[in-house]
Design an enzyme around this catalytic site. Structure first.
Site, PDB file in Angstrom:
ATOM      1  N   ARG A 193      18.465  30.430  93.908  1.00  0.00           N
ATOM      2  CA  ARG A 193      19.023  30.039  95.205  1.00  0.00           C
ATOM      3  C   ARG A 193      20.420  30.654  95.303  1.00  0.00           C
ATOM      4  NH1 ARG A 193      14.630  29.128  96.705  1.00  0.00           N
ATOM      5  NH2 ARG A 193      13.735  27.186  97.471  1.00  0.00           N
TER       6      ARG A 193
ATOM      7  N   HIS B 151      14.939  36.962 100.809  1.00  0.00           N
ATOM      8  CA  HIS B 151      14.234  35.804 100.228  1.00  0.00           C
ATOM      9  C   HIS B 151      12.710  36.019 100.282  1.00  0.00           C
ATOM     10  CE1 HIS B 151      14.553  31.198  99.465  1.00  0.00           C
ATOM     11  NE2 HIS B 151      13.506  31.703  98.853  1.00  0.00           N
TER      12      HIS B 151
ATOM     13  N   GLU C 177      21.862  31.802 104.099  1.00  0.00           N
ATOM     14  CA  GLU C 177      20.703  32.616 104.490  1.00  0.00           C
ATOM     15  C   GLU C 177      20.440  32.407 105.971  1.00  0.00           C
ATOM     16  OE1 GLU C 177      17.281  32.127 102.006  1.00  0.00           O
ATOM     17  OE2 GLU C 177      18.373  32.707 100.213  1.00  0.00           O
TER      18      GLU C 177
HETATM   19  P1  NAP Z   1      11.103  25.031  86.954  1.00  0.00           P
HETATM   20  O1  NAP Z   1       9.830  25.326  86.231  1.00  0.00           O
HETATM   21  O2  NAP Z   1      11.446  23.611  87.264  1.00  0.00           O
HETATM   22  O3  NAP Z   1      12.268  25.704  86.091  1.00  0.00           O
HETATM   23  C1  NAP Z   1      13.621  25.482  86.348  1.00  0.00           C
HETATM   24  C2  NAP Z   1      14.360  25.492  85.012  1.00  0.00           C
HETATM   25  O4  NAP Z   1      15.742  25.295  85.254  1.00  0.00           O
HETATM   26  C3  NAP Z   1      13.887  24.393  84.078  1.00  0.00           C
HETATM   27  O5  NAP Z   1      13.254  25.038  83.015  1.00  0.00           O
HETATM   28  C4  NAP Z   1      15.121  23.704  83.578  1.00  0.00           C
HETATM   29  O6  NAP Z   1      15.159  23.989  82.199  1.00  0.00           O
HETATM   30  C5  NAP Z   1      16.278  24.446  84.234  1.00  0.00           C
HETATM   31  N1  NAP Z   1      17.197  23.489  84.862  1.00  0.00           N
HETATM   32  C6  NAP Z   1      16.879  22.495  85.711  1.00  0.00           C
HETATM   33  N2  NAP Z   1      17.991  21.848  86.104  1.00  0.00           N
HETATM   34  C7  NAP Z   1      19.012  22.434  85.444  1.00  0.00           C
HETATM   35  C8  NAP Z   1      20.401  22.186  85.420  1.00  0.00           C
HETATM   36  N3  NAP Z   1      20.935  21.189  86.118  1.00  0.00           N
HETATM   37  N4  NAP Z   1      21.167  22.979  84.651  1.00  0.00           N
HETATM   38  C9  NAP Z   1      20.616  23.981  83.931  1.00  0.00           C
HETATM   39  N5  NAP Z   1      19.293  24.247  83.917  1.00  0.00           N
HETATM   40  C10 NAP Z   1      18.510  23.481  84.672  1.00  0.00           C
HETATM   41  O7  NAP Z   1      11.166  25.805  88.327  1.00  0.00           O
HETATM   42  P2  NAP Z   1      10.535  27.233  88.687  1.00  0.00           P
HETATM   43  O8  NAP Z   1       9.194  27.062  89.251  1.00  0.00           O
HETATM   44  O9  NAP Z   1      10.751  28.140  87.532  1.00  0.00           O
HETATM   45  O10 NAP Z   1      11.516  27.640  89.898  1.00  0.00           O
HETATM   46  C11 NAP Z   1      12.893  27.799  89.662  1.00  0.00           C
HETATM   47  C12 NAP Z   1      13.630  27.968  90.977  1.00  0.00           C
HETATM   48  O11 NAP Z   1      13.338  29.240  91.538  1.00  0.00           O
HETATM   49  C13 NAP Z   1      13.224  26.987  92.092  1.00  0.00           C
HETATM   50  O12 NAP Z   1      13.905  25.765  91.989  1.00  0.00           O
HETATM   51  C14 NAP Z   1      13.573  27.734  93.359  1.00  0.00           C
HETATM   52  O13 NAP Z   1      14.857  27.375  93.797  1.00  0.00           O
HETATM   53  C15 NAP Z   1      13.574  29.197  92.917  1.00  0.00           C
HETATM   54  N6  NAP Z   1      12.498  29.959  93.578  1.00  0.00           N
HETATM   55  C16 NAP Z   1      12.833  31.007  94.384  1.00  0.00           C
HETATM   56  C17 NAP Z   1      11.843  31.765  94.975  1.00  0.00           C
HETATM   57  C18 NAP Z   1      12.188  32.950  95.848  1.00  0.00           C
HETATM   58  O14 NAP Z   1      11.446  33.217  96.780  1.00  0.00           O
HETATM   59  N7  NAP Z   1      13.241  33.685  95.541  1.00  0.00           N
HETATM   60  C19 NAP Z   1      10.500  31.452  94.768  1.00  0.00           C
HETATM   61  C20 NAP Z   1      10.195  30.385  93.949  1.00  0.00           C
HETATM   62  C21 NAP Z   1      11.202  29.639  93.358  1.00  0.00           C
HETATM   63  P3  NAP Z   1      15.576  22.938  81.072  1.00  0.00           P
HETATM   64  O15 NAP Z   1      15.191  21.565  81.567  1.00  0.00           O
HETATM   65  O16 NAP Z   1      14.838  23.405  79.880  1.00  0.00           O
HETATM   66  O17 NAP Z   1      17.040  23.138  80.954  1.00  0.00           O
END
Ligand code: NAP
Length: 324
Positions: A232, A280, A261
């Site tokens: 994000r 995005h 955005e």
């Molecule tokens: P996910 O599986 O929940 O992974 C997010 C990771 O971030 C978790 O492994 C967690 O790891 C870590 N995390 C969570 N809160 C944190 C914090 N406060 N400080 C540090 N690390 C933290 O999510 P995902 O499916 O990989 O998606 C990740 C993000 O990508 C989404 O939230 C979304 O905003 C973004 N996204 C963007 C697009 C795009 O079109 N560009 C598409 C999809 C997703 P630990 O708990 O091990 O620390």
């Protein structure tokens, strides 16, 4: 039921076919509904399907007296006041998992685009500058053997790590839980920033991660390093990033997400040649958008039928989990 954009044909309708009374109110334009329209049309809706661009805050949600479910079209839900929804007892659904490969591919596409100066090379050909092969023309960075840092080893972070390992990179990652990931050395953020040639961000946006990468973190990155953000926009302090790129301290940046955005046309990041900005499109493949729409449909159908959402962000609304 309010849907704030047209979804891939027929998928939502198919998911709702067992609930014949549901009337779809689909916003037909390609830009978000104005706030006044959102307030008016959400107020009587039993279900809302927002896109990441729609802010569903507490004042809006509190007016939605008929609301039974919110099913956002994405895995990130920083656009929704989850605490307010939970207080109102309304479940929030998202679309985890189905966006992982498309977003990881896009993150790695940005890595290659910036490291190998693809946009500059394309412009060089398009403007007629290409005269001959030259040993020092448009030199980029080699990925094999370089160090790749994944901030947030979740679903997308791990998928990006696998891609980096496939390119023979040394892969580091941060994880609060420290769960092992094959081939990845888990380190803390300062060590990751100090050692990585490429840093790729994959944490959700929340209070703890807003400007996680600010002035100090950018200064701590290796000279010439590349930053890629498909998480994000507000995870990065955009003004500090523009300074780090303009000074030449960073070698480049690839951004699929910006703050705000859409990015403003006069944003300094847009005039920096080493910065590639995309609108995005992380999850923008035909297959993934269809799968996301199907997941939205599953969440809405469950919510309107009074069943537990299959992909629920705030399961607390269902009360304490039964003992295992
Ligand atoms: P996910 O599986 O929940 O992974 C997010 C990771 O971030 C978790 O492994 C967690 O790891 C870590 N995390 C969570 N809160 C944190 C914090 N406060 N400080 C540090 N690390 C933290 O999510 P995902 O499916 O990989 O998606 C990740 C993000 O990508 C989404 O939230 C979304 O905003 C973004 N996204 C963007 C697009 C795009 O079109 N560009 C598409 C999809 C997703 P630990 O708990 O091990 O620390």
């Amino acid at each position: 039921m309010l849907v704030t954009r047209r979804l891939p044909d027929g998928i939502l309708e198919a998911a709702l076919s067992a609930l014949p009374g549901v009337v779809l109110d689909v916003w037909q334009e390609d830009v978000p509904p104005p706030r006044s329209v959102l307030l008016e049309r959400a107020a009587g809706a039993a279900a809302i399907v927002p896109m990441p661009s729609e802010q569903l805050d507490a004042p809006l949600l509190e007016r939605c007296t008929a609301l039974e479910v919110v099913a956002t079209m994405g895995v990130g839900y920083d656009n929704v006041d989850v605490a307010a929804l939970t207080r109102l007892g309304i479940p929030l659904g998202n679309t985890p998992g189905v966006v992982t490969n498309a977003t990881a591919d896009l993150a790695f596409a940005l890595v290659l685009t910036v490291a190998r100066r693809i946009c500059e090379a394309r412009a060089y050909v398009a403007d007629g500058s290409w005269r001959s092969w030259h040993p020092s023309l448009l030199l980029g960075r080699e990925l094999a053997g370089a160090t790749f840092g994944v901030v947030g080893l979740g679903r997308i972070g791990r998928a990006v790590a696998r891609r980096a390992l496939g390119f023979d990179m040394v892969v580091l990652g941060t994880s609060r839980t420290g769960a092992p990931v094959p081939g990845v050395e888990v380190v803390d953020l300062p060590e990751l920033l100090a050692r990585s040639d490429v840093v790729s961000l994959h944490v959700p946006l929340g209070e703890a991660t807003r400007h996680l990468i600010g002035e100090a973190e950018l200064a701590a990155m290796r000279p010439g390093a590349i930053l890629v953000n498909t998480a994000r926009g507000a995870v990065v302090d955009a003004a500090a990033l523009a300074r780090a790129l303009a000074s030449g301290h960073l070698g480049g940046a690839g951004l699929d997400v910006t703050d705000p955005e859409p990015i403003r046309p006069d944003d300094p990041l847009l005039s920096i040649e080493t910065c590639v900005v995309l609108p995005h499109v992380g999850s923008a493949t035909v297959e993934t958008r269809a799968a996301m729409a199907a997941r939205v449909g599953e969440n809405v159908a469950a919510g309107l039928a009074g069943r537990r959402l299959p992909y629920c962000v705030n399961p607390e609304v269902y009360g304490p989990a039964p003992p295992a």
